[in-house]
Design an enzyme around this catalytic site. Structure first.
Site, mmCIF file in Angstrom:
data_model
loop_
_atom_site.group_PDB
_atom_site.id
_atom_site.type_symbol
_atom_site.label_atom_id
_atom_site.label_comp_id
_atom_site.label_asym_id
_atom_site.label_seq_id
_atom_site.Cartn_x
_atom_site.Cartn_y
_atom_site.Cartn_z
ATOM 1 N N GLU A 256 0.886 -1.172 0.000
ATOM 2 C CA GLU A 256 0.000 0.000 0.000
ATOM 3 C C GLU A 256 0.919 1.215 0.000
ATOM 4 O O GLU A 256 1.613 1.450 0.983
ATOM 5 C CB GLU A 256 -0.864 0.021 1.265
ATOM 6 C CG GLU A 256 -1.774 -1.178 1.436
ATOM 7 C CD GLU A 256 -2.906 -1.192 0.443
ATOM 8 O OE1 GLU A 256 -3.233 -0.124 -0.112
ATOM 9 O OE2 GLU A 256 -3.460 -2.282 0.201
ATOM 10 N N CYS A 295 -3.030 8.799 3.270
ATOM 11 C CA CYS A 295 -2.767 8.214 1.944
ATOM 12 C C CYS A 295 -3.949 8.440 1.015
ATOM 13 O O CYS A 295 -3.802 8.433 -0.196
ATOM 14 C CB CYS A 295 -2.491 6.733 2.095
ATOM 15 S SG CYS A 295 -3.753 5.876 3.044
HETATM 16 P P1 NAP Z 1 8.326 4.921 4.672
HETATM 17 O O1 NAP Z 1 9.442 5.840 4.987
HETATM 18 O O2 NAP Z 1 8.381 4.149 3.407
HETATM 19 O O3 NAP Z 1 8.245 3.918 5.929
HETATM 20 C C1 NAP Z 1 7.201 2.989 6.020
HETATM 21 C C2 NAP Z 1 7.602 1.849 6.922
HETATM 22 O O4 NAP Z 1 8.644 1.098 6.311
HETATM 23 C C3 NAP Z 1 8.144 2.280 8.283
HETATM 24 O O5 NAP Z 1 7.645 1.403 9.262
HETATM 25 C C4 NAP Z 1 9.649 2.099 8.120
HETATM 26 O O6 NAP Z 1 10.308 1.858 9.338
HETATM 27 C C5 NAP Z 1 9.678 0.852 7.260
HETATM 28 N N1 NAP Z 1 10.915 0.629 6.539
HETATM 29 C C6 NAP Z 1 11.696 1.537 5.934
HETATM 30 N N2 NAP Z 1 12.736 0.907 5.342
HETATM 31 C C7 NAP Z 1 12.590 -0.425 5.593
HETATM 32 C C8 NAP Z 1 13.352 -1.601 5.268
HETATM 33 N N3 NAP Z 1 14.459 -1.526 4.539
HETATM 34 N N4 NAP Z 1 12.900 -2.797 5.701
HETATM 35 C C9 NAP Z 1 11.771 -2.890 6.422
HETATM 36 N N5 NAP Z 1 11.022 -1.818 6.766
HETATM 37 C C10 NAP Z 1 11.432 -0.604 6.356
HETATM 38 O O7 NAP Z 1 6.932 5.672 4.672
HETATM 39 P P2 NAP Z 1 6.359 6.709 5.726
HETATM 40 O O8 NAP Z 1 7.102 7.998 5.579
HETATM 41 O O9 NAP Z 1 6.234 6.104 7.078
HETATM 42 O O10 NAP Z 1 4.862 6.885 5.202
HETATM 43 C C11 NAP Z 1 4.471 7.849 4.254
HETATM 44 C C12 NAP Z 1 4.091 7.220 2.953
HETATM 45 O O11 NAP Z 1 3.206 6.140 3.167
HETATM 46 C C13 NAP Z 1 3.370 8.185 2.034
HETATM 47 O O12 NAP Z 1 3.956 8.122 0.768
HETATM 48 C C14 NAP Z 1 1.950 7.656 1.986
HETATM 49 O O13 NAP Z 1 1.284 7.888 0.773
HETATM 50 C C15 NAP Z 1 2.130 6.220 2.233
HETATM 51 N N6 NAP Z 1 0.933 5.642 2.845
HETATM 52 C C16 NAP Z 1 0.162 4.814 2.107
HETATM 53 C C17 NAP Z 1 -0.966 4.242 2.657
HETATM 54 C C18 NAP Z 1 -1.841 3.305 1.875
HETATM 55 O O14 NAP Z 1 -2.673 2.651 2.480
HETATM 56 N N7 NAP Z 1 -1.678 3.212 0.574
HETATM 57 C C19 NAP Z 1 -1.310 4.530 3.982
HETATM 58 C C20 NAP Z 1 -0.507 5.399 4.699
HETATM 59 C C21 NAP Z 1 0.617 5.947 4.122
HETATM 60 P P3 NAP Z 1 11.110 3.018 10.119
HETATM 61 O O15 NAP Z 1 10.135 4.071 10.439
HETATM 62 O O16 NAP Z 1 11.620 2.301 11.308
HETATM 63 O O17 NAP Z 1 12.165 3.479 9.174
#
Ligand code: NAP
Length: 519
Positions: A256, A295
């Site tokens: 997602e 999102c």
């Molecule tokens: P993110 O930086 O991609 O992080 C998301 C999750 O991934 C966090 O728990 C992060 O952990 C983890 N993560 C990062 N690198 C990883 C790796 N190498 N291995 C395993 N896990 C890893 O995203 P965000 O800034 O939290 O969220 C914002 C984005 O999410 C926006 O682009 C938004 O559109 C999207 N979003 C989409 C939805 C949907 O349902 N489509 C819902 C909400 C948000 P750490 O925090 O510990 O680094």
């Protein structure tokens, strides 16, 4: 300083060192630290697989539903405390925090209700039985059974409570134990919620684990029966998809990700009519709720050329009433974005949009939030842009600004033009069409549904009872193709499919009917 623990192998693991800081985004004060150093992720996943899996699979759907009901009640019983945590670490207004926390308890309750309808079975029947031979004995039937692995849930920073609960509801009802990891920056709420669940929901050992901090080498331990459900940015998703767990070992992954959600105002909508009021109200809410960090929030607003000026004027009036500040201060209606990085990304993102659009309301200039210490906090006011000559490939169709930012984009009033522009976003979670013209609405559905997970239809008749387009509902699909990740969550029983294996059975009709409870 509080050090947040992880719950793995049936016990709380407290890190021996500080690790990452979790801050209050209104004051920049550090609230807690967390680290996963020292956790043996291989052993943590094995414990969930070997203890939690069999315990869950021994339960019927109805019994798993009772567990979900206990989880829902445990969260609801601590609602006020959890709202306070969301306000402190997420920068949420109380109303934003309710959206997250009540969304969590509500989704668990909805899946508990669904479980009751599935009854004492442990197998999901998929479609009707088929006669395979000339005689009436040899039949085929598709069924789904729980996968014998562990479901790892990795969530984004913006919905620490709902993100945990909506994934948990689907996996647990499907019969898979979970290991849930929130984004580190806003993990305080998910941490407290996990403490509440462990203490009060009587969850069988191994069914629920919680990882607070970096994922470390967790994915290296995923095998063919395991599942990763990921929510976050497209960049992280791209890295995870390439992991050997999925490429070589065929573990399942559901993504997602980003989405440039759109709202399309039909050419028939009167300036003073209810459909227009609904459009303006929805846009103002979607832009500012959770400071635009949803999102599902609208990013692109397609408006017929002759209505662009009036829409900008009316939105300007609504956005002008927004009070930005510390959510605990009186009168504040929009909090800060959640992290310093988010603030930097919003500012840089608006600059990118300015390549094809101009700001017509607000700015990203530094802002002192109401009730916050001067010069502190990650505050930004709502920003509305205008784009008169949209083209596929330009920034409004390719860059998600994850904050209180949207662009009014002129189109020629035809469904063909609006559909092509919506599709230029590369696939999204939600598109909303506001019109009372059934032919226009039908053409829009045909044009945008192939690119969109959910389409909401706003019209004069529905105006009084419409639900916010940004609200993901347990019984309707959440997810979208392309840029949005290509995943599917929720949607009632559909949300369970990720965690189950579909198998075609061939055999004696009587045996199949007894197995599936059809006779
Ligand atoms: P993110 O930086 O991609 O992080 C998301 C999750 O991934 C966090 O728990 C992060 O952990 C983890 N993560 C990062 N690198 C990883 C790796 N190498 N291995 C395993 N896990 C890893 O995203 P965000 O800034 O939290 O969220 C914002 C984005 O999410 C926006 O682009 C938004 O559109 C999207 N979003 C989409 C939805 C949907 O349902 N489509 C819902 C909400 C948000 P750490 O925090 O510990 O680094």
């Amino acid at each position: 300083m509080t050090r947040l623990s992880s719950f793995v192998r049936g016990e709380w693991h407290t890190p021996s060192e500080g690790g990452s800081a979790l801050v209050n985004p209104s004051t920049e004060e550090t609230l807690a630290t967390t680290s996963t150093k020292g956790i043996d992720f291989g052993a943590a996943l094995s414990f969930a697989r070997d203890k939690g899996g069999p315990a869950l699979r021994a339960m019927t759907f109805a019994q798993r539903g009772e567990l979900l009901r206990r989880m829902s009640r445990a969260i609801h019983d601590k609602r006020d405390e959890l709202l306070g945590v969301g306000m402190a670490n997420g920068g949420n207004t109380r109303s934003d925090a309710k959206f997250d926390v009540d969304g969590a308890s509500g989704t668990l309750a909805a899946y508990a209700d669904l479980a009751a309808t599935l009854g004492d079975a442990q197998i999901l029947v998929d479609g009707d039985a088929l006669q395979l031979g000339r005689g009436a004995r040899l039949f085929g039937q598709h069924v789904r059974t729980s996968r014998h692995g562990v479901a790892v849930h990795v969530n984004a920073f913006n919905f620490p409570a709902w993100g945990l609960a909506e994934k948990a509801a689907c996996a647990i009802l499907a019969g898979m134990p979970i290991v849930s990891k929130p984004a580190t920056s806003t993990a305080l709420l998910a941490h407290r919620l996990s403490e509440v669940l462990v203490a009060s929901a009587d969850i069988p050992a191994g069914v629920f684990s919680f990882v607070c901090g970096s994922a470390g080498d967790m994915l290296d331990h995923l095998g063919p029966s395991d599942v990763l459900a990921f929510t976050g940015s497209s960049d992280t998703a791209a890295t995870l998809r390439a992991h050997k767990a999925f490429v070589e070992r065929a573990a399942r992954i559901n993504v997602e990700a980003d989405s440039l959600n759109s709202a399309v105002l039909g050419p028939d909508v009167d300036e003073g009519g209810e459909a227009m009021n609904l459009f303006i109200g929805d846009v103002a809410r979607e832009m500012t709720q959770k400071t635009g960090q949803k999102c599902t929030a609208f990013r692109r607003l397609y408006v017929p050329k002759d209505k662009v000026d009036v829409v900008i004027e009316r939105l300007g009036e609504r956005l002008g009433a927004v009070k930005v500040g510390d959510p605990t201060a009186d009168g504040v209606t929009m909090g800060p974005v959640s992290t310093a990085q988010q603030l930097a990304d919003v500012r840089a993102g608006v600059k990118k949009l300015e390549a094809c659009a101009k700001i017509v309301f607000g700015s990203v200039a530094p802002l002192d939030g109401i009730g916050a210490p001067a010069g502190k906090g990650y505050f930004v006011g709502p920003v509305l842009l205008r784009c008169d000559a949209p083209a596929p490939g330009d920034a409004v169709h390719s860059h998600e600004v994850f904050g209180p930012v949207a662009t009014v984009i002129a189109y020629d009033g035809t469904a063909a033009h609006a559909s092509a522009l919506v599709a230029a976003g590369g696939g999204g979670l939600v598109a909303s069409v506001y019109s009372d013209d059934r032919a226009f609405t039908r053409d829009m559905i045909l044009g945008v549904a192939p690119y969109t997970g959910r389409v909401t239809l706003g019209s004069e008749k529905i105006a009084g009872q419409a639900l916010p387009p940004g609200m993901a509902l347990p019984y309707l699909l959440h997810g979208g193709p392309g840029r949005a990740g290509g995943g599917e969550e929720l949607g009632g029983v559909r949300g369970m499919y990720l965690y189950m294996q579909r198998t075609a059975l061939q055999g004696d009709r009587a045996v199949l009917e007894a197995l599936t409870g059809k006779k």
